[in-house]
Design an enzyme around this catalytic site. Structure first.
Site, PDB file in Angstrom:
ATOM      1  N   ARG A   1      22.946  58.460  34.247  1.00  0.00           N
ATOM      2  CA  ARG A   1      23.041  57.188  33.509  1.00  0.00           C
ATOM      3  C   ARG A   1      24.284  56.404  33.922  1.00  0.00           C
ATOM      4  O   ARG A   1      24.265  55.177  33.961  1.00  0.00           O
ATOM      5  CB  ARG A   1      23.054  57.444  31.999  1.00  0.00           C
ATOM      6  CG  ARG A   1      21.669  57.798  31.473  1.00  0.00           C
ATOM      7  CD  ARG A   1      21.721  58.394  30.104  1.00  0.00           C
ATOM      8  NE  ARG A   1      22.170  57.464  29.088  1.00  0.00           N
ATOM      9  CZ  ARG A   1      22.730  57.836  27.932  1.00  0.00           C
ATOM     10  NH1 ARG A   1      22.924  59.101  27.669  1.00  0.00           N
ATOM     11  NH2 ARG A   1      23.071  56.934  27.060  1.00  0.00           N
TER      12      ARG A   1
ATOM     13  N   ARG B   1      20.903  63.804  21.758  1.00  0.00           N
ATOM     14  CA  ARG B   1      19.829  63.138  22.498  1.00  0.00           C
ATOM     15  C   ARG B   1      19.563  63.857  23.818  1.00  0.00           C
ATOM     16  O   ARG B   1      20.493  64.327  24.466  1.00  0.00           O
ATOM     17  CB  ARG B   1      20.233  61.689  22.798  1.00  0.00           C
ATOM     18  CG  ARG B   1      20.059  60.782  21.612  1.00  0.00           C
ATOM     19  CD  ARG B   1      20.749  59.441  21.780  1.00  0.00           C
ATOM     20  NE  ARG B   1      20.624  58.815  23.093  1.00  0.00           N
ATOM     21  CZ  ARG B   1      21.048  57.584  23.354  1.00  0.00           C
ATOM     22  NH1 ARG B   1      21.612  56.854  22.418  1.00  0.00           N
ATOM     23  NH2 ARG B   1      20.919  57.075  24.557  1.00  0.00           N
TER      24      ARG B   1
ATOM     25  N   ARG C   1      20.348  44.731  30.644  1.00  0.00           N
ATOM     26  CA  ARG C   1      20.898  45.845  31.417  1.00  0.00           C
ATOM     27  C   ARG C   1      20.670  45.670  32.908  1.00  0.00           C
ATOM     28  O   ARG C   1      21.105  46.516  33.689  1.00  0.00           O
ATOM     29  CB  ARG C   1      20.217  47.127  30.978  1.00  0.00           C
ATOM     30  CG  ARG C   1      21.155  48.111  30.268  1.00  0.00           C
ATOM     31  CD  ARG C   1      20.305  49.182  29.703  1.00  0.00           C
ATOM     32  NE  ARG C   1      20.955  50.397  29.372  1.00  0.00           N
ATOM     33  CZ  ARG C   1      21.098  50.835  28.121  1.00  0.00           C
ATOM     34  NH1 ARG C   1      20.727  50.086  27.106  1.00  0.00           N
ATOM     35  NH2 ARG C   1      21.602  52.021  27.897  1.00  0.00           N
TER      36      ARG C   1
ATOM     37  N   ARG D   1      28.103  63.759  21.151  1.00  0.00           N
ATOM     38  CA  ARG D   1      27.409  62.772  20.324  1.00  0.00           C
ATOM     39  C   ARG D   1      26.078  63.301  19.825  1.00  0.00           C
ATOM     40  O   ARG D   1      25.329  63.944  20.556  1.00  0.00           O
ATOM     41  CB  ARG D   1      27.189  61.520  21.182  1.00  0.00           C
ATOM     42  CG  ARG D   1      26.475  60.419  20.467  1.00  0.00           C
ATOM     43  CD  ARG D   1      26.604  59.140  21.224  1.00  0.00           C
ATOM     44  NE  ARG D   1      25.598  58.991  22.266  1.00  0.00           N
ATOM     45  CZ  ARG D   1      25.340  57.847  22.874  1.00  0.00           C
ATOM     46  NH1 ARG D   1      26.033  56.770  22.555  1.00  0.00           N
ATOM     47  NH2 ARG D   1      24.425  57.781  23.812  1.00  0.00           N
TER      48      ARG D   1
ATOM     49  N   LYS E   1      28.899  51.059  21.760  1.00  0.00           N
ATOM     50  CA  LYS E   1      28.228  49.786  21.456  1.00  0.00           C
ATOM     51  C   LYS E   1      27.405  49.877  20.165  1.00  0.00           C
ATOM     52  O   LYS E   1      27.464  49.010  19.312  1.00  0.00           O
ATOM     53  CB  LYS E   1      27.278  49.375  22.601  1.00  0.00           C
ATOM     54  CG  LYS E   1      27.944  49.128  23.932  1.00  0.00           C
ATOM     55  CD  LYS E   1      26.951  48.619  24.957  1.00  0.00           C
ATOM     56  CE  LYS E   1      25.827  49.593  25.285  1.00  0.00           C
ATOM     57  NZ  LYS E   1      26.258  50.832  25.951  1.00  0.00           N
TER      58      LYS E   1
HETATM   59  P1  AMP Z   1      20.775  53.306  24.725  1.00  0.00           P
HETATM   60  O1  AMP Z   1      20.497  53.848  23.363  1.00  0.00           O
HETATM   61  O2  AMP Z   1      21.110  51.834  24.711  1.00  0.00           O
HETATM   62  O3  AMP Z   1      21.780  54.133  25.484  1.00  0.00           O
HETATM   63  O4  AMP Z   1      19.394  53.412  25.550  1.00  0.00           O
HETATM   64  C1  AMP Z   1      18.772  54.662  25.763  1.00  0.00           C
HETATM   65  C2  AMP Z   1      17.805  54.556  26.940  1.00  0.00           C
HETATM   66  O5  AMP Z   1      16.797  53.565  26.641  1.00  0.00           O
HETATM   67  C3  AMP Z   1      18.427  54.085  28.240  1.00  0.00           C
HETATM   68  O6  AMP Z   1      19.029  55.145  28.964  1.00  0.00           O
HETATM   69  C4  AMP Z   1      17.197  53.525  28.960  1.00  0.00           C
HETATM   70  O7  AMP Z   1      16.366  54.571  29.444  1.00  0.00           O
HETATM   71  C5  AMP Z   1      16.441  52.855  27.820  1.00  0.00           C
HETATM   72  N1  AMP Z   1      16.862  51.445  27.645  1.00  0.00           N
HETATM   73  C6  AMP Z   1      17.540  50.921  26.588  1.00  0.00           C
HETATM   74  N2  AMP Z   1      17.750  49.603  26.761  1.00  0.00           N
HETATM   75  C7  AMP Z   1      17.206  49.297  27.961  1.00  0.00           C
HETATM   76  C8  AMP Z   1      17.127  48.094  28.719  1.00  0.00           C
HETATM   77  N3  AMP Z   1      17.654  46.939  28.283  1.00  0.00           N
HETATM   78  N4  AMP Z   1      16.504  48.145  29.927  1.00  0.00           N
HETATM   79  C9  AMP Z   1      15.936  49.291  30.389  1.00  0.00           C
HETATM   80  N5  AMP Z   1      15.998  50.456  29.726  1.00  0.00           N
HETATM   81  C10 AMP Z   1      16.625  50.469  28.524  1.00  0.00           C
END
Ligand code: AMP
Length: 219
Positions: A168, A157, A85, A124, A13
């Site tokens: 996750r 990460r 989410r 990644r 994404k």
């Molecule tokens: P991402 O980079 O989108 O994979 O997000 C990394 C982490 O940020 C996720 O695993 C969550 O812990 C947190 N996070 C990102 N977006 C959200 C969201 N919309 N709601 C809750 N937690 C989020």
């Protein structure tokens, strides 16, 4: 125009939203990037979010909704990546958009096989400064650990470690997959099979957005 890009962790994404933002001029809004910036700045929200993020859990809805609220309007349109989410977040987005002129226009679901995702995530890495993503196997930075784009430091990460990845995926199934059902009950969700090269996936996404397929009306 507002587009919600959905898909499990590792579906690509962020990479695709960045490219689509460059090609369309739309603003890329990633709650993950926003949270990582909060963590890096040591803000109150960052300190709270870090614990959830490192475990692979979602940050509480109230914090996320408050964080994103003032960003959801942009003259060139927005590409939402990683938000909503949960169904609570999706409903909050609909409510916030009722105050503006345009609802969610398209919901695009990027689907990828789970084994492929786990493999991708373990490869990644990300620049801690500008968030440019790398694949350590197929697209590493030219100099190990140094971002080609900004010279920042590139690292895997914490939440891409295998234990956090498994968690996750479960969180995605339990809390985020129902968001797709929520949008499907309101209208169309465009399905994109996001396997293949990043260029191929980008082409599919660009065509989908250009064709202006009827999307989901939030009203
Ligand atoms: P991402 O980079 O989108 O994979 O997000 C990394 C982490 O940020 C996720 O695993 C969550 O812990 C947190 N996070 C990102 N977006 C959200 C969201 N919309 N709601 C809750 N937690 C989020």
């Amino acid at each position: 125009m507002r587009i919600v890009l959905m898909g499990p962790p590792g579906a690509g994404k962020g990479t695709q939203a960045r490219r689509l933002s460059e090609s369309t001029g739309m603003k890329h809004l990633s709650t993950g990037d926003m949270l990582r910036a909060e963590v890096a700045s040591g803000s109150e929200l960052g300190l709270l979010a870090k614990e959830f993020m490192d475990r692979g859990d979602l940050v509480p809805d109230s914090n996320i909704i408050a964080m994103i609220q003032q960003h959801i309007d942009h003259p060139a349109g927005i590409l939402l990546d990683g938000f909503p989410r949960t169904v609570v977040q999706a409903k909050a987005l609909d409510e916030a958009l009722e105050q503006t002129t345009t609802p969610v226009d398209q919901v695009i679901h990027m689907s990828v096989d789970i084994d492929e995702l786990v493999k991708r995530l373990s490869n990644r890495a990300l620049c801690g400064d500008c968030q440019t993503p790398y694949s350590l196997e197929s697209d590493p930075p030219s100099q190990p650990g140094i971002c080609d784009n900004c010279g920042g430091s590139v690292a895997v990460r914490v939440d891409d470690r295998p234990e956090a990845v498994t968690h996750r995926m479960k969180v995605y199934q339990d809390l985020t997959a129902p968001v797709l059902d929520y949008y499907k009950s309101h209208g169309d969700v465009v399905e994109i099979v996001a396997t293949g090269s990043p260029d191929e996936v980008f082409e599919k996404l660009s065509q989908t957005i250009k064709s202006g397929m009827p999307g989901v009306n939030a009203n």
